[in-house]
Design a protein around this motif. Structure first.
Motif, mmCIF file in Angstrom:
data_model
loop_
_atom_site.group_PDB
_atom_site.id
_atom_site.type_symbol
_atom_site.label_atom_id
_atom_site.label_comp_id
_atom_site.label_asym_id
_atom_site.label_seq_id
_atom_site.Cartn_x
_atom_site.Cartn_y
_atom_site.Cartn_z
ATOM 1 N N GLY A 158 7.540 17.364 0.695
ATOM 2 C CA GLY A 158 6.323 16.578 0.496
ATOM 3 C C GLY A 158 6.456 15.607 -0.659
ATOM 4 O O GLY A 158 6.117 14.421 -0.550
ATOM 5 N N PRO A 209 -0.013 4.663 1.092
ATOM 6 C CA PRO A 209 -1.194 5.266 1.716
ATOM 7 C C PRO A 209 -1.334 6.743 1.378
ATOM 8 O O PRO A 209 -0.360 7.406 0.999
ATOM 9 N N GLN A 210 -2.546 7.215 1.531
ATOM 10 C CA GLN A 210 -2.767 8.642 1.349
ATOM 11 C C GLN A 210 -2.067 9.382 2.487
ATOM 12 O O GLN A 210 -2.034 8.910 3.620
ATOM 13 N N GLY A 211 -1.488 10.522 2.188
ATOM 14 C CA GLY A 211 -0.785 11.258 3.222
ATOM 15 C C GLY A 211 0.587 10.671 3.508
ATOM 16 O O GLY A 211 1.224 11.017 4.496
ATOM 17 N N ARG A 212 1.018 9.753 2.698
ATOM 18 C CA ARG A 212 2.398 9.239 2.663
ATOM 19 C C ARG A 212 2.767 8.325 3.809
ATOM 20 O O ARG A 212 3.301 7.261 3.615
ATOM 21 N N ARG A 213 2.564 8.808 5.020
ATOM 22 C CA ARG A 213 2.882 7.997 6.196
ATOM 23 C C ARG A 213 4.260 7.349 6.127
ATOM 24 O O ARG A 213 4.417 6.160 6.331
ATOM 25 N N PHE A 265 8.088 6.816 7.566
ATOM 26 C CA PHE A 265 8.589 6.685 8.937
ATOM 27 C C PHE A 265 9.492 7.870 9.242
ATOM 28 O O PHE A 265 10.642 7.913 8.815
ATOM 29 N N ARG A 266 8.954 8.818 9.976
ATOM 30 C CA ARG A 266 9.625 10.097 10.207
ATOM 31 C C ARG A 266 11.083 9.965 10.605
ATOM 32 O O ARG A 266 11.929 10.699 10.145
ATOM 33 N N SER A 267 11.343 9.033 11.528
ATOM 34 C CA SER A 267 12.670 9.032 12.138
ATOM 35 C C SER A 267 13.653 8.120 11.404
ATOM 36 O O SER A 267 14.800 8.021 11.807
ATOM 37 N N LEU A 268 13.193 7.484 10.343
ATOM 38 C CA LEU A 268 14.109 6.643 9.582
ATOM 39 C C LEU A 268 14.653 7.399 8.378
ATOM 40 O O LEU A 268 13.954 8.206 7.775
ATOM 41 N N GLN A 323 8.757 12.717 0.051
ATOM 42 C CA GLN A 323 8.122 11.700 0.891
ATOM 43 C C GLN A 323 7.214 10.801 0.063
ATOM 44 O O GLN A 323 7.136 9.601 0.280
ATOM 45 N N LEU A 379 0.836 -1.200 0.000
ATOM 46 C CA LEU A 379 0.000 0.000 0.000
ATOM 47 C C LEU A 379 0.870 1.250 0.000
ATOM 48 O O LEU A 379 1.840 1.342 0.752
ATOM 49 N N ARG A 425 8.926 2.499 -1.079
ATOM 50 C CA ARG A 425 8.774 1.569 0.025
ATOM 51 C C ARG A 425 7.847 0.417 -0.356
ATOM 52 O O ARG A 425 8.074 -0.735 0.012
#
Ligand SMILES: Nc1ncnc2c1ncn2[C@@H]1O[C@H](COP(=O)(O)OP(=O)(O)OP(=O)(O)O)[C@@H](O)[C@H]1O
Ligand SMILES: Nc1ncnc2c1ncn2[C@@H]1O[C@H](COP(=O)(O)OP(=O)(O)OP(=O)(O)O)[C@@H](O)[C@H]1O
Ligand SMILES: [Mg+2]
Ligand SMILES: [Mg+2]
Lengths: 284, 316, 249, 384, 239
Positions: free
Chosen positions: E142, E86-90, E92-95, E145, E84, E152
Motif C-alpha cells: 500500500g 488521487p485518494q486510494g492511489r489509483r 496502474f495495476r498492470s504497469l 503504491q 493529481l 507519477r
C-alpha cells in the motif's frame, strides 16, 4: 521424415495465418480489453475490398494497402460511434459488436454475393518450391515469413513508442491516464484503427490462401479469440505462441488422427486452459 | 391487500391470459410462442451464470443439446413417459454440467468464456460424429409427443403442447425466482462483485460457482426436453456455437441479471428471426441494428432500462 | 494444552525474486491485542494474507487455535472464527450498505446455501444486521449503494463487515487509514470494546491508535521480524526508531 | 379467381445463401414461363428462409402449411432440414418436393407418398460412375470427402460399384465440415499407391480443395475425380484453371446438349445474368413437376391422395432430359460423366459419357438395395 | 497580492442527483500550499476531482493561471500543469513502476523554475520505488503504491499538485519523507493543494487552511489561527 517436415511446414503456415488474423485482436482485445466480435467482419471486409481492388488493378500489394486503409477507417468510425459508448461494459460490447458483425456480413452478402471468391496471388508466389524431393507452395512460405515479420514489427512498435504502456494504463484507469495528460480516447481510437487494419490486411492474405466467403467472418473471429486467450491476454508473445500451438495441434492432429479431426482444435484448447487457466503468458 | 398477494394475483392472471392466448392464436403463432418459451427457459438458465454470477458461458447449447438428445433417446428406445424422459434428460445435463464445470471453473473471465466455448464445440463434435447413438449430422428423428400420464391433457396438438411449454416455463421462472432471491442467489451476486471478499467472509466460492453451473445446466436440459418433444427431432445444430451465441445475446438484450430479461430477449430474437425474415431478405441487418440500438439506448438490457425509468418516475 | 489463537511458524513468502516475508514466527495468545508495525513494504499485509488464507506460504505453517490451516482455503478459516479487513477497501460496490452487511452476517450461518426461502426472510440475520447498523451508524443510510459512499464510510463498512460475525480472531489492516479524527476515535473505541476473548491483530501506522489499542507490538522490517515488545520497549529501541520512525540517524 | 399456393423453402442467409438464390431463381423462372397460372388458377409462390437450420426450417414450414395454407412445398437445400421436416409433412400429407437435399433415406427407408425429390439422391450418380472409373483403367483409388452424410453417401456409391467391379479403395479420409485448410490431409494422401483421387466437396470447400490440390503439386501427378459438386457450375469460375481436367458425375451441367437445355440456359442467363446450375435446374424441375400435377388434376387439389398420385405420375422433358419418378418418388434420369474443359474461353463441365435412365437403386431391386447397410453408416469401412 | 494560480469560483458539483459541492470558492496563489480539511464525506475529494476535470461542475467556474478551465478535459488540464495524487492511489495495476513513471513524464517538460523532476529524482526521493522498479504496481504494498502515485504526479513537473490524503497508509518514516518531498516541491515554486486528515502534518506545511463542511467552505485561516481556535477544530474536525 519427409511426411513430418511437410506437416510441420503446414502447421507453421496455418499458425502464421492464424497469427496474422489474431494479431490485430491481440492489440484490441488483449491490450484494450474491448471485446470486438466484428473483428471477423474486418477480416471479411478486408478480403472483399482487396478482391475488388485486385479485380480493378491486378495489384496484390495495392489490394492489401487499400483494404487495410478502408478497414481501418471503418474500424475507427465503429469505435467512435458505437463501441466507445459501451466502454467498460463487456456484455454490451459482445452484443453491440455482434450486431455489427451481423449487419456487415449481411451487407457483404448483398453487395458481393454469396459465391465463394478467391483472390489471385502475385505471379511470383504462385506455384511451389521443390526441395529435397518435397513440394511446398511458395505462397505459404511467404505467409510464414510475413507472420514473423508482423510479429516483430508490432513488438517493436509497442516497445519503442511506449504506446503499449499507455494503453494498458488506460485499461486499468482511463481517468488517471487522462490526468497525466494523454488523450486516451484518441489513443484508443488509433490503436483500434491499427488493429482493424491488421485484420483487413489479413483478409487479403488469408483470402488468397483460403478464399473469402460468407461465414468466414464468424469462423475467423472464433479462432482469433481462441488464440489470443490461450496465449494470455495482453501478451503479443502469447498470441504468437498460441497461434503456433493451435496451428500445430490442428495440423499434426489431423494428419496423424484424421478420424478425430473434429477434436484437434478444441481438445488441446481445453487441456491448455485447464493446465494454464490464465493462458500461456497471461498475467490475469 | 399485501403487495405480495397482489403480485401473486397478477402473476396468476398473467399466466391465465397467456394460457388463453394459445386458444385464440393460429396454430402457427402458437407454435412460435412455444419456440419463444423454449429459448426463454434456456436463456433463464444461462442468466444464472452470466447475469447472476458473472460467469460468461458460451457453450450453453451443450447442456440444452444433451438434454434434448437424452429425452429423444429415452423416447425412441425406452419409454414414452414425459416424466422419465425429463428426469433422465435433466439428470444427464446436470451430470455433463458437473463434469464440464470441474474443468471450466479452473478459469475465470474470458478464459472461462473460451473454455466453455471449446467444451461446447467438443459436445457438438461428439453429437456430430457418434452416429450410432445420435444419428450424426442427420440427427435423431421420429421422436413422438410424450405421454404425460395426466388424463385429459393432450399435448399432441399445438395448443395442447403450448400449455405444457407455458407451464414448464412458468415453473422454471418460479424456481429461478426462488433461487435468485434466496441466500444462495444473493451469494452469487456477491461473488460476481467481489469473490475474494466473499471467500474471506466464509463463503466457499468455488462450490457456489459449481452449483450455479450445474443448476444452470439443469435448466438448459429442461429447455432441451421441451424442445425435443415439440420438434420431434434433434440434430447437432442445436448443440452448436450458433445457438450458444444466440442465447447469450438473448440474455444481454433482455437484461443480464434480471428475471424477465431472458424471456424478453428470447421473444424478441425468435420473433425477429421468424417473422421479420418473412418480409425481408435483409432481416439479419435488421436484427443486427436491433442489437446495436439496444446497446445504445439500454446498455444494461431492455428490462433494466424500463426498470430504471419506472423507479425514476416513482421517486420523482 | 493452551493453544495460541494465532501461531505463525517460520513462514516464508516468495514472490519471484523477492522474499516478502522471510521466516517470520509469531504467536498471539487468545484475547491478546497485538499491533504489527513496520515500514511500508515490510511484509505486514503479506503476513496477514497468509494468516487469512489469501496466500499460501512458500514454506512454514500457520496454526489457528492449535490447528494447522496452512493449506486451508480462506473460507474455511472464516468458519474457524477468523475475520479480516483489507488495506485496499474490498466491498460489494453495486450493493447497498445493508446488503453488504447481510452477506457478511450470513457467511457463517447454516442458511448460506438456502435456495428456497427469500434471503430477506431470515429474522435472526436481519436482526443482527440491524444491530450492526445501529452500532456503526452510516449517515447516508443503509440503502445507499456502496459505490456512492465517501471513502471514509467505505473504510468504516469494511470494518463493520469484519466484526459483524463476532469473530474470535480479527485481522485489521490499517483500519483507520483515511478516517477523520472523529471516526478514528470511534474505531478505536470499537476495537477496545470488543469482547475480551477476541484476539485482534492490527496493522497500523498511526501511533496514537496503536498505543491506544494494544499492549504488545511486533516490528517487521524487510520481511523479517525484528522484535516484539511493549510500548516502552519499542520507544526505547534505537533500531526501531531508525527504521520505522526515521529518527536518530 | 382461384389461387394455388406453393411454399418455397431455401436458405437465404449464411454459407448456403448462394445455393438458396439459385433455388429461388430456377423456380421463379418456370413460374414466369407459365405466366404464373396453372390450370386456370393463379399460382402464388411464398418464399421462406430456412437459414439452413433444421428447427428454423420446421417452424417456417409450419407457417407455410398452417398459416398460409400452401398446397405444395418445394425447395430445401440441407438434408438435415429435410429430415427435420419429413415427419411433420407426412403427418400433414402436403406434398413436399425437395429440389436439392440429397439424403438417400428420404426416398428410401423414409419414403412416403407425399415426399418427392427432383435431384439425384446422394449415391445415385456415384453408382454408374464407380463402375465406369474401373472401366477407365483405375484400379486403386484414395477417397476424400467431408465427414458427414453427403460425403459418405457420394463416396460410398462410388466405392461400392468400383470395388464390386474389382477395384480397391486403399484409403479414405473424411475431414470435418468447415475444415479451413486441407493441407494436412492432402499431404497424407497415399497418392504413390493410387491411380486416382476421388474427392467430394461442395461450395467454398470445393474451391479450397481444388486450389490446394494444385498448390501441393498433385494436379498433373494423379487424376482427380469426384461427384459434380466438386466443380459445379456455381464455383467453376472461381476455381479457374486448377479445375481443368477434373472428371465428375451428375445428372446436370449447363453444358448438356439436350433438347430442353439450350432454351433453359438462354432464358436463365437472360434473366439472371449467369449460368444455371444443378440447383436452379433442380428447382426448375420441381416447379414443372408441381405444375404438371396441377394440370393433370385440372386444378382440383381437394383430395391429397390424388394430388400425391398425380405428382408421382408426372413425366416430361426437362433441361436434363427425360424426367420421371420411380416408385419411391425419386427421379429416374440420365447420369453423365463430365470433364472440366475450357470452351470459348469459359470453363464448362463437358459431358464425356452418358448412363441412361439411372434410378437411385441402380441395378439392384429396391428391396435388395435397402437391405444393405446405408452408406452413411459405412464411411470408413471401404478402405482395407 | 499575486494573481491566484487557480481560482475556484462558486462551484456546484453533483454526482447524478446528489448535490455535493454547494457553492465552493477558493483561491490558491502561486507557490502557496493550501490545506483542505474536513471530516469524511464532506466533499474534499470531490473538490479535487472537480479541479482535475473528472466531474465538471454544473455551475461555477474554475480558472487556472488566468484561463478558464471549467469545461476543459482532464488531459488538457494536465497539459496546462495540474497534477493529481488521487485518494486510494489509483496506480496502474498492470504497469511496472518504471513504466508508470515513464509514461507520466512523457508529454510534458516545463522549463520550470529551479530543479525539475526526472524519473531518477523520484527514485532518489523514494529509494523504495527504485528497488521495486520492475514490479507491477498491482503487487506493490500500500505504501509503495502511494509513493508511486506521488512520483507519477511529480514527474510531470506540474505547477499545481493536488494531493488527496497522500499520507494515508504511510509509515511514520515515509510520512517524514513525504514531508520533505513536499517542502522541496514548494521550494521549487510549485503550488500545492493538500487534502489531509493528519492535522499535524497539514498544519506544519500549510500556508493557509480551508475547512470544508457539507459541501461548503466554512472556515479559512492560517495554521496558527486554526491552532488557536479550539471551537472550530472541535466542531469541524473533531479534535
Ligand atoms: N503478489 C505480489 N507479487 C510480488 N510482490 C509482492 C506481491 N505482494 C506483495 N509484494 C511485495 O512484497 C512486499 C511486502 O508487501 P506488503 O504488502 O506485505 O507490505 P506492507 O508491510 O503491508 O506495507 P504497507 O504498509 O505499505 O502496506 C512489498 O515489497 C511488495 O511489493
Ligand atoms: N461516485 C459517487 N456517486 C455518488 N455519490 C458520491 C460519489 N462519490 C462520493 N459521493 C458522495 O459525495 C460525498 C462527498 O464525497 P467525497 O469523496 O468528496 O468526500 P471526502 O470529503 O473526500 O471524504 P473522505 O474524507 O472520506 O475521503 C459523500 O457523501 C459521498 O457519499
Ligand atoms: Mg500493507
Ligand atoms: Mg476523500
Amino acid at each position: 521424415m519427409a511426411f513430418y517436415t511437410i506437416q510441420i511446414l503446414n502447421g507453421l503456415s496455418l499458425a502464421m495465418l492464424l497469427f496474422l488474423i489474431a494479431s490485430g485482436l491481440s492489440v484490441i482485445f488483449g491490450l484494450m480489453r474491448i471485446i470486438n466480435l466484428a473483428h471477423g467482419s474486418f477480416y471479411l471486409l478486408g478480403g472483399y475490398f482487396g478482391l475488388s481492388v485486385l479485380n480493378q488493378t491486378g495489384n496484390f500489394w495495392l489490394a492489401i494497402l487499400v483494404a487495410a486503409a478502408i478497414v481501418a477507417a471503418i474500424g475507427m468510425v465503429l469505435q467512435r460511434v458505437l463501441l466507445e459508448r459501451v466502454h467498460g461494459n463487456e456484455l454490451g460490447q459482445v452484443l453491440m459488436s455482434f450486431g455489427v458483425l451481423l449487419v456487415i456480413s449481411d451487407l457483404a452478402l448483398w453487395f458481393w454475393g454469396g459465391l465463394p471468391q478467391t483472390l489471385d496471388r502475385p505471379d511470383f508466389l504462385d506455384g511451389a518450391l521443390r526441395f529435397a524431393g518435397l513440394f511446398f507452395p511458395k505462397y505459404r512460405v511467404a505467409l510464414i515469413v510475413c507472420g514473423f515479420a508482423v510479429a516483430l514489427a508490432i513488438w517493436l512498435i509497442i516497445e519503442r513508442t511506449r504506446i503499449g504502456a499507455v494503453i494498458r494504463a488506460g485499461v486499468d484507469d482511463a481517468e488517471m491516464v487522462r490526468a497525466i495528460g494523454f488523450d486516451i480516447k484518441m489513443v484508443f481510437l488509433l490503436v483500434f484503427g491499427a488493429g482493424a487494419a491488421l485484420a483487413g490486411a489479413a483478409g487479403v492474405l488469408g483470402g488468397a490462401m483460403l478464399g473469402i466467403y460468407p461465414g468466414a467472418d464468424f469462423e475467423v473471429v472464433l479462432q482469433a479469440f481462441a488464440v489470443v486467450v490461450i496465449g494470455g491476454l495482453g501478451s503479443l508473445r502469447g498470441a504468437f505462441v498460441g497461434s503456433l500451438l493451435i496451428g500445430f495441434s490442428d495440423t499434426i492432429g489431423k494428419a496423424l488422427l484424421p478420424e478425430f479431426a473434429m477434436f484437434t482444435i478444441f481438445v488441446p484448447m481445453v487441456a491448455m486452459l485447464v493446465i494454464r487457466p490464465e493462458g500461456l503468458f497471461g498475467r490475469a | 391487500m399485501k403487495p405480495s398477494l397482489v403480485a401473486g394475483a397478477l402473476a396468476v392472471a398473467a399466466f391465465a391470459a397467456a394460457a388463453a392466448l394459445g386458444g385464440l392464436l393460429s396454430s402457427y403463432s402458437t407454435g412460435l410462442l412455444i419456440d419463444c418459451l423454449i429459448f426463454s427457459v434456456l436463456a433463464l438458465g444461462l442468466n444464472l451464470l452470466l447475469g447472476q454470477t458473472g460467469l460468461p458461458s458460451l457453450g450453453h447449447a451443450a447442456y440444452f443439446g444433451v438434454g434434448a438428445y437424452t429425452a429423444g433417446l429415452v423416447m425412441l428406445h425406452v419409454s414414452d413417459s414425459f416424466w422419465w424422459g425429463a428426469a433422465a434428460a435433466i439428470a444427464t445435463s446436470m451430470a455433463v454440467g458437473a463434469a464440464y464445470g470441474l474443468l471450466a471453473l479452473r478459469t475465470s473471465g474470458v478464459y472461462f468464456l473460451i473454455i466453455t466455448l471449446a467444451l461446447g464445440q467438443i459436445t457438438f463434435a461428439i453429437a456430430f460424429s457418434w452416429r450410432s447413438l445420435t444419428g450424426g449430422d442427420d440427427g435423431l428423428r421420429g421422436i413422438g409427443r410424450p405421454d404425460l400420464g395426466l388424463p385429459g391433457l393432450n399435448v399432441d396438438t399445438t395448443a395442447g403442447y403450448y400449455l405444457l411449454a407455458l407451464t414448464a416455463a412458468a415453473a422454471a421462472l418460479l424456481l429461478m425466482r426462488l433461487i435468485v432471491r434466496s441466500p444462495f442467489g444473493e451469494a452469487l451476486r456477491g461473488i460476481h462483485q467481489n469473490s475474494d471478499r466473499m471467500a474471506a467472509l466464509g463463503y466457499n466460492v468455488w462450490l457456489y460457482k459449481f452449483l450455479a453451473f450445474v443448476i444452470s445446466a439443469g435448466f438448459a436440459g429442461w429447455a432441451g426436453v421441451i424442445f425435443v418433444y415439440y420438434k420431434g427431432f434433434i440434430s447437432p445444430e442445436a448443440v452448436g456455437i450458433v445457438v450458444s451465441a444466440e442465447v447469450t445475446l438473448m440474455v444481454i438484450v433482455g437484461g443480464a441479471g434480471t428475471l424477465i430479461g431472458p424471456f424478453l430477449g428470447a421473444f424478441l430474437v425468435v420473433f425477429m428471426s421468424h417473422v421479420v425474415s418473412g418480409y425481408t431478405d435483409r432481416w439479419l441487418t435488421v436484427l443486427g441494428l436491433l442489437y446495436i440500438c439496444v446497446m445504445l439506448f439500454a446498455p444494461k438490457g431492455i428490462v433494466t432500462l424500463v426498470g430504471d425509468a419506472w423507479r425514476a418516475r416513482r421517486s420523482a | 494444552m493452551s493453544a495460541q489463537a494465532v501461531d505463525v511458524d517460520n513462514v516464508v513468502m516468495q514472490f519471484g525474486g523477492l522474499r516478502a516475508v522471510d521466516g517470520v514466527s509469531l504467536r498471539v495468545g487468545v484475547g491478546e491485542r497485538r499491533v504489527l508495525l513496520g515500514p511500508n513494504g515490510a511484509g505486514k499485509t503479506t503476513l496477514f494474507n497468509m494468516i487469512g488464507g489469501q496466500l499460501q506460504p512458500t514454506s512454514g505453517a500457520v496454526r489457528l487455535f492449535g490447528q494447522d490451516v496452512s493449506r486451508q482455503n480462506p473460507y474455511r478459516r472464516a468458519h474457524d472464527g477468523l475475520a479480516r479487513t483489507f488495506q485496499i477497501t474490498s466491498l460489494f460496490p453495486d450493493m447497498t450498505v445493508g446488503e453488504n452487511l447481510h452477506l457478511a452476517v450470513r457467511a457463517l450461518s447454516a442458511s448460506r446455501f438456502g435456495m428456497i426461502r427469500p434471503a430477506s426472510q431470515y429474522p435472526r440475520i436481519a436482526e443482527r444486521v440491524a444491530d450492526v447498523l445501529a452500532e456503526w451508524r452510516f449517515p447516508a443510510g443503509a440503502d445507499t449503494l456502496v459505490s456512492n459512499l465517501s471513502y471514509g464510510d467505505q473504510r468504516k463498512l469494511e470494518l463493520a463487515m469484519a466484526v459483524a460475525n463476532r469473530p474470535r480472531i480479527l485481522l485489521l489492516d490499517e483500519p483507520t487509514s483515511g478516517l477523520s479524527a472523529t471516526e478514528t476515535e470511534s474505531v478505536v473505541g470499537l476495537i477496545k470494546g470488543l469482547p475480551e476473548d477476541v484476539t485482534v491483530i492490527v496493522v497500523e501506522h498511526d501511533m496514537d491508535v496503536a498505543f491506544a489499542v494494544a499492549d504488545l507490538f511486533t516490528i517487521l522490517h524487510n520481511g523479517r521480524l525484528v522484535t516484539t515488545g511493549t510500548a516502552a520497549e519499542v520507544q526505547a529501541n534505537e533500531d526501531i526508531q531508525r527504521i520505522y520512525f526515521g529518527e536518530g540517524e | 379467381e382461384e389461387t394455388i399456393k406453393v411454399g418455397m423453402m431455401s436458405p437465404n442467409t449464411g454459407p448456403f445463401a448462394v445455393i438458396g438464390e439459385d433455388v429461388r431463381n430456377g423456380f421463379q423462372l418456370y413460374v414466369d414461363e407459365i405466366g404464373g397460372m396453372a390450370a386456370g388458377a393463379k399460382l402464388e409462390v411464398i418464399f421462406e428462409d430456412t437459414q439452413a437450420k433444421p428447427d428454423v426450417g420446421l417452424t417456417k414450414i409450419k407457417k407455410l402449411v398452417e398459416s398460409d395454407g400452401v398446397n405444395f412445398v418445394g425447395g430445401i437445400v440441407s438434408s438435415s432440414v429435410a429430415y427435420a421436416l419429413r415427419d411433420y409433412m407426412v403427418e400433414k400429407n402436403v406434398p413436399l418436393v425437395v429440389s436439392v437435399a440429397s439424403a438417400d433415406g428420404l426416398t428410401q427407408q423414409l419414403a412416403a407418398p407425399n415426399i418427392f425429390r427432383t435431384n439425384s439422391s446422394g449415391s445415385q450418380a456415384s453408382h454408374p460412375f464407380g463402375k465406369w472409373l474401373f472401366e477407365q483403367g483405375y484400379k486403386r483409388v484414395v477417397m476424400i470427402a467431408p465427414g458427414y452424410a453427403m460425403g459418405f453417401e457420394q463416396t460410398g456409391g462410388i466405392a461400392r460399384t468400383f470395388t464390386e467391379a474389382g477395384g480397391e479403395v486403399i484409403q479414405s479420409l473424411y475431414p470435418p465440415l468447415g475444415t479451413a485448410d486441407y493441407a494436412p490431409f492432402l499431404t497424407s494422401l497415399k497418392i504413390d499407391e493410387a491411380d486416382a483421387v476421388v474427392a467430394v466437396f461442395a461450395g467454398s470447400e470445393a474451391i479450397k480443395f481444388v486450389k490446394q490440390f494444385e498448390e501441393y503439386g498433385l494436379k498433373g501427378t494423379i487424376p482427380l475425380v469426384g461427384t459434380s459438386l466438386l466443380t459445379d457450375d456455381l464455383i467453376l469460375g472461381q476455381q479457374g484453371d486448377s479445375a481443368l481436367g477434373i472428371v465428375t458425375a451428375s445428372h446436370y451441367s449447363s453444358a448438356l446438349d439436350t433438347p430442353g437445355n439450350a432454351a433453359f440456359v438462354k432464358a436463365y442467363r437472360e434473366k439472371y445474368d449467369r449460368s444455371p446450375t444443378l440447383y436452379s435446374e433442380g428447382s426448375y424441375v420441381t416447379a414443372k413437376a408441381i405444375h404438371m400435377a396441377i394440370e393433370a388434376l385440372g386444378g382440383d387439389l381437394s383430395d391429397p391422395a390424388k394430388v400425391n398420385e398425380a405428382l408421382a405420375a408426372v413425366s416430361f422433358d426437362s433441361p436434363r432430359g427425360p424426367f420421371k419418378f420411380d416408385g419411391y418418388n425419386s427421379p429416374v434420369h440420365d447420369i453423365y460423366a463430365f470433364e472440366v474443359k475450357r470452351k470459348d474461353g469459359e470453363l464448362v463441365n463437358e459431358p464425356i459419357e452418358r448412363f441412361e435412365a439411372v434410378s437411385q437403386f441402380y441395378t439392384w431391386s429396391p428391396e435388395d438395395y435397402m437391405a444393405m447397410k446405408p452408406y452413411r453408416d459405412i464411411a470408413n469401412d471401404w478402405a482395407k | 497580492m499575486a494573481q491566484p494560480i487557480v481560482s475556484v469560483d462558486d462551484v456546484h458539483t453533483y454526482y447524478g442527483d446528489s448535490y455535493i459541492l454547494q457553492g465552493v470558492s477558493l483561491d490558491v496563489r502561486p507557490g502557496e500550499l493550501v490545506a483542505v480539511l474536513g471530516r469524511n464525506g464532506v466533499g474534499k475529494s470531490t473538490l479535487a476531482s472537480t479541479i482535475m476535470g473528472f466531474n465538471p461542475p454544473r455551475r461555477g467556474a474554475i480558472r487556472f493561471e488566468g484561463k478558464a478551465l471549467t469545461r476543459a478535459t482532464p488531459e488538457a488540464r494536465s497539459r496546462a500543469g495540474i497534477a493529481l495524487v488521487p485518494q486510494g492511489r489509483r496506480t496502474f495495476r498492470s504497469l511496472s513502476v518504471a513504466e508508470t513513471l515513464e509514461i507520466a513524464r512523457h508529454l510534458r517538460r516545463f522549463d520550470g523554475q529551479g530543479l525539475s523532476w526526472t524519473v531518477d529524482a523520484v527514485y532518489d526521493a523514494f529509494p523504495r520505488l527504485a528497488e521495486r522498479r520492475d514490479n507491477r504496481a498491482g503487487t506493490l504494498s500500500g505504501g509503495e503504491q502511494q509513493m508511486l502515485a506521488v512520483g507519477r504526479a511529480l514527474v510531470g513537473n506540474p505547477r499545481l499538485v493536488i494531493l488527496d490524503e497522500p499520507t494515508e497508509g504511510l509509515s511514520p518514516l515515509l510520512v517524514k519523507e513525504l514531508f520533505g518531498v513536499l517542502e522541496m516541491v514548494k521550494a521549487q515554486g510549485s503550488t500545492i493543494l493538500l487534502v489531509e486528515q493528519r492535522l499535524k502534518f497539514a498544519l506544519a506545511l500549510a500556508d493557509r487552511v480551508v475547512i470544508l463542511n457539507k459541501g461548503k467552505v466554512v472556515y479559512t485561516a492560517t495554521p496558527a489561527e486554526l491552532q488557536a481556535d479550539e471551537d472550530v477544530r472541535h466542531r469541524y474536525l473533531g479534535v
